[in-house]
Design a protein around this motif. Structure first.
Motif, short mmCIF file in Angstrom:
data_model
loop_
_atom_site.label_atom_id
_atom_site.label_comp_id
_atom_site.label_asym_id
_atom_site.label_seq_id
_atom_site.Cartn_x
_atom_site.Cartn_y
_atom_site.Cartn_z
N ASP A 103 -4.64 14.69 -6.49
CA ASP A 103 -5.62 15.64 -5.93
C ASP A 103 -6.83 15.80 -6.84
O ASP A 103 -7.96 15.96 -6.37
N LYS A 104 -6.59 15.78 -8.14
CA LYS A 104 -7.64 16.13 -9.10
C LYS A 104 -8.31 14.92 -9.74
O LYS A 104 -9.32 15.08 -10.41
N ARG A 105 -7.74 13.75 -9.56
CA ARG A 105 -8.23 12.61 -10.33
C ARG A 105 -8.96 11.57 -9.49
O ARG A 105 -9.17 10.45 -9.96
N SER A 106 -9.32 11.88 -8.27
CA SER A 106 -10.05 10.93 -7.40
C SER A 106 -9.31 9.60 -7.29
O SER A 106 -9.92 8.53 -7.45
N VAL A 107 -8.02 9.66 -7.06
CA VAL A 107 -7.21 8.44 -6.98
C VAL A 107 -7.67 7.57 -5.83
O VAL A 107 -7.88 8.06 -4.71
N ARG A 108 -7.83 6.27 -6.09
CA ARG A 108 -8.24 5.32 -5.06
C ARG A 108 -7.02 4.65 -4.40
O ARG A 108 -7.06 4.32 -3.22
N GLU A 109 -5.96 4.43 -5.17
CA GLU A 109 -4.77 3.75 -4.66
C GLU A 109 -3.52 4.50 -5.12
O GLU A 109 -3.32 4.73 -6.30
N LEU A 110 -2.70 4.89 -4.16
CA LEU A 110 -1.46 5.62 -4.46
C LEU A 110 -0.29 4.88 -3.82
O LEU A 110 -0.28 4.62 -2.62
N ILE A 111 0.69 4.54 -4.66
CA ILE A 111 1.89 3.83 -4.19
C ILE A 111 3.11 4.60 -4.66
O ILE A 111 3.25 4.90 -5.85
N ILE A 112 4.00 4.91 -3.73
CA ILE A 112 5.25 5.60 -4.07
C ILE A 112 6.41 4.79 -3.52
O ILE A 112 6.54 4.59 -2.31
N GLU A 113 7.25 4.29 -4.42
CA GLU A 113 8.45 3.53 -4.06
C GLU A 113 9.68 4.31 -4.50
O GLU A 113 9.82 4.64 -5.68
N ILE A 114 10.58 4.57 -3.58
CA ILE A 114 11.81 5.27 -3.90
C ILE A 114 12.99 4.34 -3.63
O ILE A 114 13.14 3.82 -2.52
N GLY A 115 13.80 4.13 -4.65
CA GLY A 115 15.00 3.34 -4.46
C GLY A 115 14.77 1.87 -4.30
O GLY A 115 15.63 1.15 -3.82
N SER A 116 13.60 1.36 -4.71
CA SER A 116 13.33 -0.07 -4.57
C SER A 116 13.00 -0.72 -5.89
O SER A 116 12.41 -1.76 -5.95
N SER A 117 13.39 -0.08 -6.99
CA SER A 117 13.11 -0.65 -8.31
C SER A 117 13.90 -1.91 -8.52
O SER A 117 14.97 -2.12 -7.98
N SER A 118 13.35 -2.79 -9.33
CA SER A 118 14.03 -4.05 -9.62
C SER A 118 15.33 -3.85 -10.34
O SER A 118 16.17 -4.73 -10.42
N SER A 119 15.56 -2.68 -10.91
CA SER A 119 16.79 -2.42 -11.63
C SER A 119 17.94 -2.15 -10.69
O SER A 119 19.09 -2.22 -11.07
N SER A 120 17.63 -1.84 -9.44
CA SER A 120 18.68 -1.55 -8.48
C SER A 120 19.33 -2.83 -8.03
O SER A 120 18.68 -3.77 -7.61
N SER A 121 20.65 -2.89 -8.12
CA SER A 121 21.36 -4.12 -7.79
C SER A 121 21.25 -4.47 -6.33
O SER A 121 21.19 -5.62 -5.94
N SER A 122 21.20 -3.47 -5.47
CA SER A 122 21.13 -3.72 -4.04
C SER A 122 19.71 -3.71 -3.51
O SER A 122 19.43 -4.20 -2.43
N LEU A 144 -2.26 14.03 -20.64
CA LEU A 144 -3.18 13.54 -21.66
C LEU A 144 -4.20 12.54 -21.13
O LEU A 144 -5.22 12.29 -21.77
N HIS A 145 -3.91 11.96 -19.98
CA HIS A 145 -4.79 10.92 -19.44
C HIS A 145 -6.16 11.51 -19.10
O HIS A 145 -6.27 12.58 -18.53
N LYS A 146 -7.22 10.78 -19.46
CA LYS A 146 -8.57 11.34 -19.35
C LYS A 146 -9.55 10.48 -18.54
O LYS A 146 -10.73 10.82 -18.47
N ALA A 147 -9.10 9.40 -17.96
CA ALA A 147 -10.03 8.56 -17.19
C ALA A 147 -10.64 9.38 -16.05
O ALA A 147 -9.92 10.06 -15.31
N PRO A 148 -11.96 9.37 -15.89
CA PRO A 148 -12.60 10.21 -14.85
C PRO A 148 -12.20 9.82 -13.44
O PRO A 148 -12.12 10.66 -12.55
N VAL A 149 -11.93 8.53 -13.22
CA VAL A 149 -11.48 8.05 -11.92
C VAL A 149 -10.20 7.26 -12.12
O VAL A 149 -10.15 6.33 -12.92
#
Length: 430
Positions: A103-122, A73-78
């Motif tokens: 690929d399609k949204r002209s992303v300027r900044e992409l961050i992917i964090e796996i297993g480092s959420s603040s909800s994780s106890s360790s 649903l997101h429609k921001a051009p950039v």
């Protein structure tokens, strides 16, 4: 009551800026219930942050469906920022699908964090299966300026990697296909200016080769858990590099170094004397040789060094300090600080006053800043030596480790009575 809703009458541009400060996209979407004015506003927010910590594990499907639908649903051009924080193992398979939006949204900044959420106890990256970075992003994100990957697996690709606009790259706990892939990846980031690498155990890289004509800032941080082999280390070929930071307790070795302006080293291996000997052009140096022995390069002169920050946590810091003072004829600013507090009762070296006063103390040193001054006998002798011989000293700033008022007053009294060669030298106590 309508006249009280002043915020809804603000222009869209300002409201979108306000919505960007909300912590997650879930919080942004919730604002649609406020009124008709807000119903579709969230779709134009140029920042999407998806964090699964607010979804219990058994309800992960709800989080996944929310991401799918909101991206659709997101429609921001950039799209300025696309940020995923996924701590659940079951969510890792969704990442390649979701990041195709970049690929399609002209992303300027992409961050992917796996297993480092603040909800994780360790907060450990090993608590989740690393996500595989999709092949399409190697060539599809031509507008991407910032990329940060945490606990991600990079797969080998047959097609050429291309990040023509990437200026910042963060690779933290990332696993690679091998040494050659790292060289190929970085060589195709043709305008890269800032690189931050945190190597982890099992990353499949022995020699981390960094070649970049545009690279200005580089941080290399090697995990203490890495199993070091004899050939383990870095090759750095970056003629425009201005700032270099190396944090390494694994016992590795830097193979090749560039000429740099600013450097930070926190290391614990003996071959470091070879490294210091290659950066004699440095102007600003921050140094912590934790547990290192014979780390100083004999016979080198740091002709350009003006600012030196020296860590006092290692027992041989006095010897290293004197060597640096002798070999830095233009030093203007000296800061002594204890970065680490090492447990144990290993005896520290006594102060042996040099037979001749270093040139910088006599002719260029203007400021001494001492953080966490303890008032030990050797510290008092160092302070007395610099004050007694510092012809150009303007300021000596000292903050104390102790919080005891009487101890502090006693040390201030001792320091105040020390003779000062410079008539313009001011003692300042924090």
């Amino acid at each position: 009551m309508a006249h009280r809703d002043r915020i809804s009458h603000l222009p869209d541009e300002l409201l979108l800026r306000i919505l960007r400060f909300l912590p997650s996209t879930k919080d942004v979407v919730v604002t649609m219930v406020l009124s008709k004015r807000w119903q579709f506003l969230w779709m134009m927010v140029p920042k999407l942050v998806y964090d699964d910590h607010s979804y219990p594990h058994r309800k992960y499907g709800r989080f996944s469906r929310f991401v799918d639908r909101s991206l659709l649903l997101h429609k921001a051009p950039v799209l300025q920022t696309l940020h995923f924080k996924v701590s659940k193992t079951c969510g890792v398979g969704d990442i390649p699908l979701w990041t195709r939006a970049a690929d399609k949204r002209s992303v300027r900044e992409l961050i992917i964090e796996i297993g480092s959420s603040s909800s994780s106890s360790s907060s450990s990256s090993s608590s989740a299966s690393p996500a595989i970075f999709p092949r399409s992003l190697y060539t599809g994100c031509r507008m991407l300026a910032r990329l940060e990957l945490i606990n991600v697996i990079l797969v080998d690709v047959s097609s050429t990697v291309s990040f023509p606009s990437l200026k910042y790259l963060g690779l933290k706990s990332v696993k690679y296909p091998g040494d050659e892939f790292v060289q190929m990846l970085l060589s195709n980031c043709i305008v890269l200016e800032h690189l931050w690498v945190e190597q982890c155990p099992g990353d499949n890289v022995t020699i981390f080769t960094i070649r970049g004509p545009s690279l200005k800032r580089l941080v290399m941080d090697k995990s203490q858990d890495r199993e070091t082999v004899d050939a383990d280390g870095f090759i750095i070929d970056a003629p425009s590099l201005e700032w270099l930071g190396i944090i390494d307790y694994s016992g590795g070795c830097v193979v090749e170094m560039p000429s740099i302006v600013k450097a930070y080293f926190e290391v614990s291996y003996q071959c470091f004397s070879n490294i210091l000997g290659t950066i004699t052009s440095v102007k600003c140096l921050q140094l912590c040789l934790l547990y290192s022995k014979d780390a100083y390069p004999v016979g080198n002169v740091f002709y350009c060094l003006e600012h030196l920050t020296m860590c006092t946590c290692q027992k041989e810091w006095l010897n290293t300090l004197i060597c640096l003072l002798k070999d830095s004829p233009k030093l203007k600013y000296l800061k002594l600080v204890k970065f680490h507090f090492i447990e144990g009762k290993e005896p520290r070296l006594c102060w042996n006053e040099p037979s001749s006063v270093p040139e910088c103390v006599l002719s260029s040193l203007e400021t001494l800043k001492w953080v966490d001054y303890e008032g030990t006998e050797e510290e008092k002798e160092v302070a007395a030596f610099i004050l007694r011989n510092g012809s150009c000293l303007k300021k000596v700033i000292i903050s104390f480790e102790t919080t005891d008022r009487d101890e502090k007053l006693e040390m201030i009294k001792e320091l105040s009575f020390l003779s000062r060669r410079s008539p313009t030298c001011h003692l300042i106590f924090d």
